[in-house]
Scaffold this motif. Structure first.
Motif, PDB file in Angstrom:
ATOM      1  N   PRO A   2      19.683  12.498 -25.138  1.00 38.38           N
ATOM      2  CA  PRO A   2      18.521  12.946 -25.906  1.00 38.38           C
ATOM      3  C   PRO A   2      17.221  12.352 -25.371  1.00 38.38           C
ATOM      4  CG  PRO A   2      19.739  11.271 -27.112  1.00 38.38           C
ATOM      5  CD  PRO A   2      20.576  11.639 -25.929  1.00 38.38           C
ATOM      6  N   LYS A   3      16.140  13.033 -25.643  1.00 36.47           N
ATOM      7  CA  LYS A   3      14.829  12.552 -25.236  1.00 36.47           C
ATOM      8  C   LYS A   3      14.391  11.439 -26.169  1.00 36.47           C
ATOM      9  CE  LYS A   3      10.158  14.128 -24.118  1.00 36.47           C
ATOM     10  NZ  LYS A   3       9.230  15.309 -24.080  1.00 36.47           N
ATOM     11  N   LEU A   4      14.080  10.278 -25.614  1.00 36.57           N
ATOM     12  CA  LEU A   4      13.762   9.102 -26.415  1.00 36.57           C
ATOM     13  C   LEU A   4      12.258   8.937 -26.629  1.00 36.57           C
ATOM     14  CD1 LEU A   4      16.186   6.509 -24.785  1.00 36.57           C
ATOM     15  CD2 LEU A   4      16.545   7.759 -26.907  1.00 36.57           C
ATOM     16  N   ASP A   5      11.921   8.460 -27.802  1.00 38.40           N
ATOM     17  CA  ASP A   5      10.550   8.072 -28.096  1.00 38.40           C
ATOM     18  C   ASP A   5      10.188   6.858 -27.235  1.00 38.40           C
ATOM     19  OD1 ASP A   5       8.697   6.160 -29.859  1.00 38.40           O
ATOM     20  OD2 ASP A   5       8.297   8.237 -30.453  1.00 38.40           O
ATOM     21  N   ARG A   6       8.929   6.719 -26.901  1.00 36.14           N
ATOM     22  CA  ARG A   6       8.484   5.606 -26.057  1.00 36.14           C
ATOM     23  C   ARG A   6       8.856   4.254 -26.659  1.00 36.14           C
ATOM     24  NH1 ARG A   6       2.165   5.093 -24.807  1.00 36.14           N
ATOM     25  NH2 ARG A   6       2.219   4.699 -27.063  1.00 36.14           N
ATOM     26  N   ASP A   7       8.714   4.108 -27.986  1.00 38.11           N
ATOM     27  CA  ASP A   7       9.041   2.836 -28.639  1.00 38.11           C
ATOM     28  C   ASP A   7      10.541   2.553 -28.584  1.00 38.11           C
ATOM     29  OD1 ASP A   7       6.412   2.281 -29.270  1.00 38.11           O
ATOM     30  OD2 ASP A   7       6.510   3.355 -31.189  1.00 38.11           O
ATOM     31  N   ALA A   8      11.336   3.617 -28.682  1.00 37.55           N
ATOM     32  CA  ALA A   8      12.783   3.448 -28.574  1.00 37.55           C
ATOM     33  C   ALA A   8      13.163   2.986 -27.174  1.00 37.55           C
ATOM     34  CB  ALA A   8      13.495   4.753 -28.917  1.00 37.55           C
ATOM     35  N   LYS A   9      12.503   3.555 -26.161  1.00 39.23           N
ATOM     36  CA  LYS A   9      12.763   3.142 -24.771  1.00 39.23           C
ATOM     37  C   LYS A   9      12.430   1.669 -24.577  1.00 39.23           C
ATOM     38  CE  LYS A   9      12.012   7.574 -22.420  1.00 39.23           C
ATOM     39  NZ  LYS A   9      11.164   8.308 -21.440  1.00 39.23           N
ATOM     40  N   LYS A  10      11.304   1.222 -25.140  1.00 37.00           N
ATOM     41  CA  LYS A  10      10.897  -0.183 -25.006  1.00 37.00           C
ATOM     42  C   LYS A  10      11.931  -1.102 -25.648  1.00 37.00           C
ATOM     43  CE  LYS A  10       5.856   0.396 -24.828  1.00 37.00           C
ATOM     44  NZ  LYS A  10       4.568   0.114 -25.541  1.00 37.00           N
ATOM     45  N   ALA A  11      12.403  -0.721 -26.835  1.00 38.70           N
ATOM     46  CA  ALA A  11      13.386  -1.539 -27.539  1.00 38.70           C
ATOM     47  C   ALA A  11      14.684  -1.647 -26.739  1.00 38.70           C
ATOM     48  CB  ALA A  11      13.664  -0.946 -28.917  1.00 38.70           C
ATOM     49  N   ILE A  12      15.086  -0.538 -26.141  1.00 40.21           N
ATOM     50  CA  ILE A  12      16.322  -0.526 -25.349  1.00 40.21           C
ATOM     51  C   ILE A  12      16.155  -1.364 -24.088  1.00 40.21           C
ATOM     52  CG2 ILE A  12      17.853   0.950 -23.984  1.00 40.21           C
ATOM     53  CD1 ILE A  12      17.241   3.187 -26.062  1.00 40.21           C
ATOM     54  N   ASN A  13      15.024  -1.226 -23.414  1.00 38.41           N
ATOM     55  CA  ASN A  13      14.784  -1.978 -22.175  1.00 38.41           C
ATOM     56  C   ASN A  13      14.746  -3.489 -22.410  1.00 38.41           C
ATOM     57  OD1 ASN A  13      14.728   0.217 -20.417  1.00 38.41           O
ATOM     58  ND2 ASN A  13      12.553   0.617 -20.823  1.00 38.41           N
ATOM     59  N   LYS A  14      14.348  -3.913 -23.603  1.00 37.96           N
ATOM     60  CA  LYS A  14      14.345  -5.344 -23.927  1.00 37.96           C
ATOM     61  C   LYS A  14      15.767  -5.913 -23.919  1.00 37.96           C
ATOM     62  CE  LYS A  14      10.138  -5.558 -26.756  1.00 37.96           C
ATOM     63  NZ  LYS A  14       9.611  -5.791 -28.116  1.00 37.96           N
ATOM     64  N   MET A  15      16.721  -5.066 -24.262  1.00 40.23           N
ATOM     65  CA  MET A  15      18.117  -5.497 -24.338  1.00 40.23           C
ATOM     66  C   MET A  15      18.861  -5.292 -23.021  1.00 40.23           C
ATOM     67  SD  MET A  15      18.580  -6.676 -27.348  1.00 40.23           S
ATOM     68  CE  MET A  15      17.955  -6.611 -29.033  1.00 40.23           C
ATOM     69  N   LYS A  16      18.262  -4.545 -22.119  1.00 45.08           N
ATOM     70  CA  LYS A  16      18.932  -4.204 -20.856  1.00 45.08           C
ATOM     71  C   LYS A  16      18.749  -5.298 -19.812  1.00 45.08           C
ATOM     72  CE  LYS A  16      17.352  -1.172 -17.770  1.00 45.08           C
ATOM     73  NZ  LYS A  16      17.723  -1.732 -16.447  1.00 45.08           N
ATOM     74  N   VAL A  54      19.766   1.836 -32.231  1.00 42.53           N
ATOM     75  CA  VAL A  54      18.327   1.692 -32.410  1.00 42.53           C
ATOM     76  C   VAL A  54      17.793   2.924 -33.129  1.00 42.53           C
ATOM     77  CG1 VAL A  54      17.888   2.675 -30.118  1.00 42.53           C
ATOM     78  CG2 VAL A  54      16.130   1.282 -31.222  1.00 42.53           C
ATOM     79  N   ARG A  55      16.852   2.686 -34.046  1.00 46.21           N
ATOM     80  CA  ARG A  55      16.254   3.810 -34.760  1.00 46.21           C
ATOM     81  C   ARG A  55      15.345   4.580 -33.815  1.00 46.21           C
ATOM     82  NH1 ARG A  55      13.554   2.355 -40.418  1.00 46.21           N
ATOM     83  NH2 ARG A  55      11.665   2.067 -39.153  1.00 46.21           N
ATOM     84  N   GLU A  56      15.097   5.834 -34.106  1.00 45.45           N
ATOM     85  CA  GLU A  56      14.322   6.686 -33.208  1.00 45.45           C
ATOM     86  C   GLU A  56      12.907   6.168 -32.965  1.00 45.45           C
ATOM     87  OE1 GLU A  56      13.888  10.592 -34.821  1.00 45.45           O
ATOM     88  OE2 GLU A  56      13.565   9.866 -36.871  1.00 45.45           O
ATOM     89  N   ASP A  57      12.398   5.317 -33.882  1.00 50.02           N
ATOM     90  CA  ASP A  57      11.054   4.758 -33.684  1.00 50.02           C
ATOM     91  C   ASP A  57      11.085   3.402 -32.990  1.00 50.02           C
ATOM     92  OD1 ASP A  57      12.075   3.132 -35.628  1.00 50.02           O
ATOM     93  OD2 ASP A  57      10.505   3.509 -37.119  1.00 50.02           O
ATOM     94  N   GLY A  58      12.297   2.976 -32.540  1.00 47.61           N
ATOM     95  CA  GLY A  58      12.401   1.731 -31.796  1.00 47.61           C
ATOM     96  C   GLY A  58      12.819   0.531 -32.616  1.00 47.61           C
ATOM     97  N   LEU A  59      13.026   0.699 -33.917  1.00 47.57           N
ATOM     98  CA  LEU A  59      13.454  -0.426 -34.752  1.00 47.57           C
ATOM     99  C   LEU A  59      14.875  -0.837 -34.379  1.00 47.57           C
ATOM    100  CD1 LEU A  59      12.910  -2.293 -37.234  1.00 47.57           C
ATOM    101  CD2 LEU A  59      14.107  -0.554 -38.599  1.00 47.57           C
ATOM    102  N   ILE A  60      15.031  -2.131 -34.091  1.00 47.56           N
ATOM    103  CA  ILE A  60      16.362  -2.661 -33.781  1.00 47.56           C
ATOM    104  C   ILE A  60      17.029  -3.074 -35.089  1.00 47.56           C
ATOM    105  CG2 ILE A  60      17.652  -4.451 -32.572  1.00 47.56           C
ATOM    106  CD1 ILE A  60      15.475  -4.476 -30.477  1.00 47.56           C
ATOM    107  N   LEU A  61      18.223  -2.579 -35.320  1.00 53.83           N
ATOM    108  CA  LEU A  61      18.893  -2.754 -36.603  1.00 53.83           C
ATOM    109  C   LEU A  61      19.562  -4.113 -36.716  1.00 53.83           C
ATOM    110  CD1 LEU A  61      20.741   0.684 -36.586  1.00 53.83           C
ATOM    111  CD2 LEU A  61      18.395   0.203 -37.288  1.00 53.83           C
ATOM    112  N   ASP A  62      19.854  -4.491 -37.975  1.00 56.47           N
ATOM    113  CA  ASP A  62      20.687  -5.679 -38.170  1.00 56.47           C
ATOM    114  C   ASP A  62      22.114  -5.320 -37.780  1.00 56.47           C
ATOM    115  OD1 ASP A  62      22.518  -5.208 -40.714  1.00 56.47           O
ATOM    116  OD2 ASP A  62      20.557  -4.353 -41.188  1.00 56.47           O
TER     117      ASP A  62
END
Length: 278
Positions: A2-16, A54-62
């Protein structure tokens, strides 16, 4: 993917990690009206090294919510894989020649009579044989209906990619019930396998029982016994529970169902939970 929101991409890259690539599941979990992505981190060989939700807006879940959503999507992917397999999967079962069971049922009644009374010396063996035949061909009807329902849910899922809890719960129930039905009939078949020589001894040499004798011999092969035994030995992971002492009784089938459900959660906790980076 799926096409990711920019904030979601940032959140994912922090964990990568620097030497990892990401893979985002095509299926998106819906929780309280919001969409969540399931992300895998893979090494250069494509082997998962970690995961996150991760939520679509980049929020990292508990971790607890992440665990629930990852379990949903990863289980959905596994169920769909099982459904599409042509060997030992759902499609394999749908192709089996279950009509043979109705033939054997008919031949038994033609030889021994429509009613087999408790005074008959082979009452238990014949009752079990007929129970096995009925269980298998009735199960086949259930398998067809369950597969159609699964495909209907899957078709809808493929269109919108949004996997809600109610759709997943129904798919998971179908998956569990499928294995429960198979387990019951495999136990019946294994017990019947050891009873068949007694029935064969009765019908062998009798012209009237020629067809029945041939049918029963086709069932009483080492290859058939091995297939049944392999299924029973492999249907539940050994570290989940020992089912070697279970039968096809109502109580034991209930116990099998409990263990099959437990297996899914235990496998997730041991194999996927340690990879979650939330």
């Amino acid at each position: 993917m799926p096409k990711l929101d920019r904030d979601a991409k940032k959140a994912i890259n922090k964990m990568k990690k620097w030497n990892e690539r990401i893979e985002v599941s095509r299926h998106i979990a819906v929780h309280n009206g919001e969409s969540y992505y399931y992300v895998l981190f893979l090494n250069i060989f494509g082997i998962p090294q970690g995961s996150m939700a991760v939520r679509e807006d980049g929020l990292i879940l508990d971790i607890n919510l992440a665990k629930s959503l990852i379990f949903r999507i990863s289980s959905y992917n596994n169920i769909m894989k099982f459904a599409s397999e042509t060997k030992n999967g759902m499609k394999d079962i749908l192709k089996r020649p279950y009509g043979m069971m109705k033939t054997i049922e008919k031949e038994v009644k033609e030889y021994f009579g429509e009613e087999i009374y408790s005074a008959h010396p082979l009452y238990e063996e014949l009752s079990l044989l007929l129970k096995m035949c009925k269980t298998i061909y009735h199960n086949q009807e259930k398998f067809v209906d369950m597969y159609k329902e699964l495909c209907s849910i899957s078709d809808e899922q493929e269109r919108n990619k949004l996997l809600n809890q109610s759709s997943f719960d129904r798919l998971y129930a179908i998956f569990i019930e499928w294995h429960v039905l198979l387990y019951e009939e495999q136990r019946l078949q294994l017990t019947n396998y050891y009873d068949l020589p007694k029935i064969l001894k009765e019908v062998e040499g009798n012209k009237k029982g020629k067809k029945l004798c041939k049918s029963l011999r086709n069932m009483h092969t080492e290859k058939r016994r091995n297939i049944i035994t392999e299924f029973i030995e492999g249907v539940i992971e050994k570290d989940v529970g020992d089912i070697s002492g279970l039968s096809y009784s109502v109580e034991d089938i209930k116990r099998f169902r409990e263990l099959k459900i437990k297996e899914g959660y235990q496998m997730f906790d041991s194999r996927l939970l340690p990879l979650i980076r939330n």
